[in-house]
Design a protein around this motif. Structure first.
Motif, PDB file in Angstrom:
ATOM      1  N   HIS A  75       0.823  -1.214   0.000  1.00  0.00           N
ATOM      2  CA  HIS A  75       0.000   0.000   0.000  1.00  0.00           C
ATOM      3  C   HIS A  75       0.858   1.266   0.000  1.00  0.00           C
ATOM      4  CE1 HIS A  75      -2.966   2.992   1.267  1.00  0.00           C
ATOM      5  NE2 HIS A  75      -2.100   3.370   2.193  1.00  0.00           N
ATOM      6  N   GLY A  76       0.645   2.098  -1.016  1.00  0.00           N
ATOM      7  CA  GLY A  76       1.284   3.412  -1.077  1.00  0.00           C
ATOM      8  C   GLY A  76       2.721   3.431  -1.547  1.00  0.00           C
ATOM      9  N   LEU A  77       3.304   2.279  -1.900  1.00  0.00           N
ATOM     10  CA  LEU A  77       4.707   2.246  -2.327  1.00  0.00           C
ATOM     11  C   LEU A  77       4.815   2.553  -3.815  1.00  0.00           C
ATOM     12  CD1 LEU A  77       6.140  -0.876  -0.459  1.00  0.00           C
ATOM     13  CD2 LEU A  77       6.145   1.518   0.251  1.00  0.00           C
ATOM     14  N   PRO A  78       5.625   3.535  -4.208  1.00  0.00           N
ATOM     15  CA  PRO A  78       5.766   3.869  -5.625  1.00  0.00           C
ATOM     16  C   PRO A  78       6.693   2.893  -6.342  1.00  0.00           C
ATOM     17  CG  PRO A  78       7.104   5.343  -4.283  1.00  0.00           C
ATOM     18  CD  PRO A  78       6.362   4.460  -3.329  1.00  0.00           C
ATOM     19  N   ALA A 117      -1.694  -5.190  -5.009  1.00  0.00           N
ATOM     20  CA  ALA A 117      -1.164  -5.184  -3.641  1.00  0.00           C
ATOM     21  C   ALA A 117      -1.045  -3.773  -3.082  1.00  0.00           C
ATOM     22  CB  ALA A 117       0.201  -5.873  -3.608  1.00  0.00           C
ATOM     23  N   GLY A 118      -1.433  -2.770  -3.869  1.00  0.00           N
ATOM     24  CA  GLY A 118      -1.433  -1.391  -3.382  1.00  0.00           C
ATOM     25  C   GLY A 118      -0.315  -0.516  -3.887  1.00  0.00           C
ATOM     26  N   ALA A 119       0.579  -1.054  -4.735  1.00  0.00           N
ATOM     27  CA  ALA A 119       1.675  -0.236  -5.265  1.00  0.00           C
ATOM     28  C   ALA A 119       1.130   0.832  -6.209  1.00  0.00           C
ATOM     29  CB  ALA A 119       2.692  -1.107  -5.991  1.00  0.00           C
ATOM     30  N   ILE A 120       1.839   1.949  -6.285  1.00  0.00           N
ATOM     31  CA  ILE A 120       1.440   3.090  -7.113  1.00  0.00           C
ATOM     32  C   ILE A 120       2.445   3.251  -8.255  1.00  0.00           C
ATOM     33  CG2 ILE A 120       1.186   5.602  -7.147  1.00  0.00           C
ATOM     34  CD1 ILE A 120       0.170   5.345  -4.241  1.00  0.00           C
ATOM     35  N   PRO A 171      11.393   2.233  -4.053  1.00  0.00           N
ATOM     36  CA  PRO A 171      11.870   1.266  -3.073  1.00  0.00           C
ATOM     37  C   PRO A 171      11.860  -0.168  -3.579  1.00  0.00           C
ATOM     38  CG  PRO A 171       9.609   1.868  -2.587  1.00  0.00           C
ATOM     39  CD  PRO A 171      10.019   2.693  -3.783  1.00  0.00           C
ATOM     40  N   LEU A 172      11.104  -0.427  -4.628  1.00  0.00           N
ATOM     41  CA  LEU A 172      10.981  -1.751  -5.228  1.00  0.00           C
ATOM     42  C   LEU A 172      10.967  -1.598  -6.737  1.00  0.00           C
ATOM     43  CD1 LEU A 172       8.020  -3.165  -3.074  1.00  0.00           C
ATOM     44  CD2 LEU A 172      10.441  -3.750  -2.790  1.00  0.00           C
ATOM     45  N   ALA A 173      11.380  -2.659  -7.457  1.00  0.00           N
ATOM     46  CA  ALA A 173      11.350  -2.609  -8.916  1.00  0.00           C
ATOM     47  C   ALA A 173      11.081  -3.992  -9.466  1.00  0.00           C
ATOM     48  CB  ALA A 173      12.678  -2.074  -9.466  1.00  0.00           C
ATOM     49  N   ASP A 174      10.265  -4.053 -10.515  1.00  0.00           N
ATOM     50  CA  ASP A 174      10.069  -5.328 -11.203  1.00  0.00           C
ATOM     51  C   ASP A 174      11.061  -5.436 -12.356  1.00  0.00           C
ATOM     52  OD1 ASP A 174       8.719  -4.253 -13.745  1.00  0.00           O
ATOM     53  OD2 ASP A 174       7.343  -3.527 -12.216  1.00  0.00           O
ATOM     54  N   GLY A 175      11.419  -6.662 -12.689  1.00  0.00           N
ATOM     55  CA  GLY A 175      12.355  -6.904 -13.776  1.00  0.00           C
ATOM     56  C   GLY A 175      12.134  -8.269 -14.379  1.00  0.00           C
ATOM     57  N   SER A 176      12.987  -8.624 -15.304  1.00  0.00           N
ATOM     58  CA  SER A 176      12.934  -9.941 -15.934  1.00  0.00           C
ATOM     59  C   SER A 176      14.357 -10.400 -16.178  1.00  0.00           C
ATOM     60  CB  SER A 176      12.135  -9.893 -17.242  1.00  0.00           C
ATOM     61  OG  SER A 176      12.651  -8.884 -18.107  1.00  0.00           O
TER      62      SER A 176
END
Length: 482
Positions: A75-78, A117-120, A171-176
């Motif tokens: 929640h609220g995490l960019p 999950a609440g990510a922005i 604070p987080l990043a998606d990747g492959s």
């Protein structure tokens, strides 16, 4: 919390503070947007920004929480999504001029799960053209620069993601990751990247959903944050035929705990099969000594990886032709030479070639399976070189050995891809020139929990990942948003 604290708090801490309403989603998103404004012009990590949209989503998130609605784990995490992952209503270019104005109608599954999950969504992170290679540069947006030395590469293909994490832009990043694209940029940017077991994170849409060469996964600044994000990304989905049935919540399991007595194998050069620059070997050797100090039984040994190289090159070329062959026929003149070469290599393949790759990988799987009957984890270099000159297409040589193609210098990562084992890149140290080096922690088949536990223990003992790049402090003032 001041903006600097917000931007460099762990995702786990930040998510907890948001749920307790000690800070609002609007404050968190605003702080990260200000960081993007100040630092991104120097590193070129985020290439499409949707600031107004993000602020609107943050305000809505605050209102939902105030109304008593349950907050999701993120929640609220960019989060800025990799520019290979489709985002509904947001430009997704794949780093290619062919898709310069492409706006998808739907989200990729990983984006869908993060938002759920609440990510922005902040925007999109830079990638190589069509995601091909471990150096992030493309004709649309140029190169992403390493935050620890702006004259160096940020790695790839999740290079924009890695640099944005290192600079506190998210604070987080998606990747492959096919041949190292989560692990290499984590190593180059002093952050953490996990190539999960195939099927751990489902993928959709996917032209070849039965393939296991490419996986989606998490990146963050700590192992605990990677585990948190994995718990959101993982879990079954009926649209992904190879998705594991294990619920994602299991991936957030406890990381703390004594690893004393673990049997740790390590190799500085994958059993002599790949050249590694001495400065990288030195850092990795020092990292391995930490496991001895933690009470592990450490032995220099490596499984037999013969056949992995040929199997990978065949399967990758087949995958490239499958994905991008039609583009080559229509847009050859707009595609980079390395991209054209790899697609054409795929077109040369025969049925016996593909069959041979399957046989080689099957034999490799069983050798590695037997190896892990004697060891808990295997430690290796992530990348064979430290971050190199950003103006190069790829390193011309590694420890005196010439690199003939854009793939050769990442064999330390792509040979592990072919084992099907989970692999984590965790910050290990710095070269004398101050360039980051990552340690690759490989676990047994579907042993994601083991690599996370080992990586967390190492991280807590060393705190290497807490060293911030100077560009964060120096930055630029103002600067246009992408």
């Amino acid at each position: 919390m001041n903006p600097a604290d917000l931007c460099f708090s762990t995702a786990t801490e930040l998510a907890a503070a948001l749920r307790r309403r000690e800070v609002s989603a609007r404050e968190v998103v605003t702080a990260h947007l200000e960081r993007v404004d100040r630092v991104n012009p120097s590193v070129n990590a985020i290439v499409t920004l949707v600031a107004d949209r993000a602020l609107e989503q943050a305000a809505a998130a605050d209102e939902r929480l105030a109304s008593g609605a349950e907050a999701g784990p993120l929640h609220g995490l960019p989060v800025a999504h990799k520019d290979l992952h489709d985002t509904a209503g947001i430009r997704t270019t794949y780093g290619s001029p062919v898709f310069a104005d492409h706006v998808p109608a739907r989200d990729h599954l990983v984006v869908e799960r993060l938002k759920g999950a609440g990510a922005i969504t902040l925007g999109k992170t830079n990638v190589p053209e069509l995601g091909m290679g471990s150096h992030t540069v493309n004709p649309l947006f140029g190169a992403t620069r390493n935050p620890y030395d702006l004259s160096r590469s940020a790695g790839g293909s999740s290079g924009g993601a890695g640099a944005a994490l290192a600079c506190g832009m998210q604070p987080l990043a998606d990747g492959s990751d096919t041949g190292g694209s989560l692990r290499n940029p984590a190593s180059f940017n002093n952050v953490v990247g996990l190539r999960p077991s195939p099927g751990r994170v489902p993928s959709w849409p996917d032209k070849a959903p039965w393939g296991q060469l490419s996986v989606k996964g998490p990146m963050a600044r700590t192992v605990r944050d990677v585990a948190l994000m994995l718990s959101v990304l993982a879990g079954p989905d009926p649209r992904s035929p190879l998705a594991l049935d294990t619920p994602g919540s299991v991936c957030a399991g406890p990381l703390d705990g004594d690893i004393r007595g673990w049997r740790v194998a390590w190799s500085p050069d994958l059993g002599g099969s790949v050249p590694v620059d001495p400065e990288v070997r030195d850092v990795v050797r020092g990292a391995v000594e930490v496991f001895g100090a933690l009470g592990c039984e450490v032995e220099e040994v490596c499984p037999d990886l013969s056949g992995a190289d040929e199997a990978f090159l065949i399967q990758r070329a087949w995958q490239m032709e499958l994905a991008y062959g039609p583009l080559l026929d229509e847009h050859r003149h707009r595609m980079a030479p390395d991209v054209v070469w790899n697609i054409e290599e795929g077109r040369k393949l025969t049925g016996p070639d593909l069959g041979r790759a399957q046989v080689l990988q099957a034999a490799l799987f069983h050798r590695v399976r037997e190896f892990f009957e004697s060891y808990d984890v295997l430690l290796l270099p992530v990348s064979q070189v430290a971050p190199f000159d950003v103006g190069l297409a790829y390193p011309a040589s590694v420890d005196g050995t010439g690199m003939e193609t854009y793939l050769d210098w990442m064999r330390s990562a792509y040979l592990i891809t072919m084992t099907g084992c989970p692999a984590l890149s965790v910050p290990a140290g710095f070269t004398p020139a101050g360039l980051p080096v990552g340690l690759q922690v490989v676990g047994p088949h579907r042993g994601d929990a083991a690599v996370l536990r080992a990586g967390h223990a190492f991280e807590q003992a060393t705190r290497v990942g807490e060293r911030r790049p100077e560009v964060v402090a120096a930055g630029t003032t103002g600067g246009g948003r992408p």
